[in-house]
Design a protein around this motif. Structure first.
Motif, PDB file in Angstrom:
ATOM      1  N   HIS A  85       0.844  -1.191   0.000  1.00  0.00           N
ATOM      2  CA  HIS A  85       0.000   0.000   0.000  1.00  0.00           C
ATOM      3  C   HIS A  85       0.884   1.247   0.000  1.00  0.00           C
ATOM      4  O   HIS A  85       1.840   1.346   0.787  1.00  0.00           O
ATOM      5  N   ALA A 121      -4.237   4.497 -12.382  1.00  0.00           N
ATOM      6  CA  ALA A 121      -4.001   5.068 -11.056  1.00  0.00           C
ATOM      7  C   ALA A 121      -4.695   6.423 -10.927  1.00  0.00           C
ATOM      8  O   ALA A 121      -5.309   6.734  -9.898  1.00  0.00           O
ATOM      9  N   TRP A 170      -7.243   5.560  -8.105  1.00  0.00           N
ATOM     10  CA  TRP A 170      -6.546   5.703  -6.826  1.00  0.00           C
ATOM     11  C   TRP A 170      -6.781   7.100  -6.257  1.00  0.00           C
ATOM     12  O   TRP A 170      -6.771   8.075  -7.013  1.00  0.00           O
ATOM     13  N   PRO A 171      -6.978   7.233  -4.957  1.00  0.00           N
ATOM     14  CA  PRO A 171      -7.129   6.126  -3.990  1.00  0.00           C
ATOM     15  C   PRO A 171      -8.389   5.310  -4.288  1.00  0.00           C
ATOM     16  O   PRO A 171      -9.428   5.885  -4.618  1.00  0.00           O
ATOM     17  N   ARG A 197      -1.183  -0.677  -4.549  1.00  0.00           N
ATOM     18  CA  ARG A 197      -2.400   0.127  -4.592  1.00  0.00           C
ATOM     19  C   ARG A 197      -2.333   1.255  -3.574  1.00  0.00           C
ATOM     20  O   ARG A 197      -1.534   1.218  -2.627  1.00  0.00           O
ATOM     21  N   VAL A 198      -3.178   2.261  -3.781  1.00  0.00           N
ATOM     22  CA  VAL A 198      -3.359   3.363  -2.834  1.00  0.00           C
ATOM     23  C   VAL A 198      -4.765   3.227  -2.262  1.00  0.00           C
ATOM     24  O   VAL A 198      -5.742   3.362  -3.002  1.00  0.00           O
TER      25      VAL A 198
END
Length: 340
Positions: free
Chosen positions: A59, A81, A85-86, A113-114
């Motif tokens: 993360h 992304a 993301w998030p 991932r975020v």
């Protein structure tokens, strides 16, 4: 829930000294450690009873950290992304040479991932501001905070019940709002096999296609995919045996269990069955997002009833329900196994 500065400071201190910390994400609660420290990552595996070749997801605080952990990052990864993301999308990319093999399960790829939960983001940003972990790297490896193969936790109380004193600190961020694990998308061999969904989740192939311009394939396909979290045939499983049945067969399954002297618990999304025939019935929403949010909590509740069988009404055979069907099928295969 408000973020407590003292708890956050303690979490950073624990992470920087090689300890593990449980924290919420929007999907499930994670069991985190400094992803740059093989020794710290080893404590995740020990606490969960997780096989060493089963990779972890790292993360990050921001998509800006992608190149710290991955190489040959395709433009599509940056576009996805920026779009998700998030949020609950994990990207599989080629790992940077320095990344510990303990994180990747010995593979040349890494999952990144975020997360979208405010407490998870606060933790990740505070970790970065404090200088990160080993070598100044700022990533937290975090699989679900439960015993390996069992039902994922969506509340802090679930983590306490699963892992107890194995975890020095559990950050309580309230119930998880999505309730099932992130979609995993493999971009590590984009030129040769294209994008592939390795684990379905809240982010659908159609949503990915809206950004990428092409519908991703669903693994395995012709080329063996990387191993990823939650991809074993038996996973997300209660201790109580679990049977998936179609909507018209729910009442019949209950009657058969009762005729055999077995107490059953029932989980459904349409009408409640004859409650006299079951030890307890629980109905979740008939919409996939709301159903997913409550799924693991419901399975835990039913698993704690000391019933002989959990009967689950199978979800509709529709793309929107694919991630839920995936979790329930794996849960049914793993349910009833003791001592794991």
């Amino acid at each position: 829930m408000p973020i407590e500065p003292a708890a956050l400071a303690r979490a950073i201190s624990l992470l920087q000294t090689g300890e593990i910390v449980a924290f919420p994400t929007e999907t499930v609660y994670g069991l985190g450690a400094d992803a740059a420290s093989p020794a710290a990552v080893g404590k995740i595996f020990a606490a969960k009873g997780r096989p060493a070749d089963h990779p972890l997801i790292v993360h990050l605080a921001s998509a800006d950290d992608l190149e710290q952990w991955a190489i040959e990052v395709p433009e599509l990864a940056r576009k996805l992304a920026a779009a998700f993301w998030p949020g609950p999308l994990t990207l599989i990319l080629k790992r940077a040479a320095w990344v510990p093999l303990a994180v990747t399960g010995g593979q040349p790829t890494i999952g990144l991932r975020v997360p979208a939960h405010p407490l998870a983001l606060a933790l990740l940003h505070a970790f970065a501001r404090a200088g990160g972990g080993a070598g100044g790297k700022c990533g937290i490896a975090a699989p679900s905070a439960n015993r390996f193969g069992r039902i994922s936790p969506t509340e802090a109380a679930h983590v306490r019940a699963e892992l107890g004193e194995r975890v020095p600190l559990i950050l309580d961020g309230g119930p998880c709002t999505i309730g099932i694990e992130s979609t995993i998308l493999d971009l590590s061999r984009l030129a040769s096999v294209g994008a592939r969904v390795l684990r379905p989740g809240h982010i659908t192939p159609e949503q990915i296609a809206a950004v990428s311009g092409a519908l991703p394939a669903v693994a395995p396909g012709s080329a063996a995919p990387p191993r990823v979290s939650g991809s074993l045939a038996a996973h997300y499983a209660p201790h109580t045996p679990l049977r998936l049945v179609s909507t018209p067969q729910v009442q019949q399954a209950i009657d058969e269990a009762r005729a055999g002297g077995r107490r059953c618990a029932v989980l459904c999304h349409s009408r409640l069955p004859d409650t006299a025939a079951a030890s307890i019935s629980q109905r979740l929403a008939d919409q996939p997002a709301e159903y997913a949010e409550g799924l693991y909590s419901a399975l835990r509740r039913l698993d704690n009833l000391a019933a002989d069988l959990i009967i689950v009404e199978a979800p509709p055979a529709a793309p929107a329900w694919a991630a839920i069907a995936d979790r329930l099928q794996r849960a049914a295969r793993g349910a009833g196994r003791q001592g794991e």
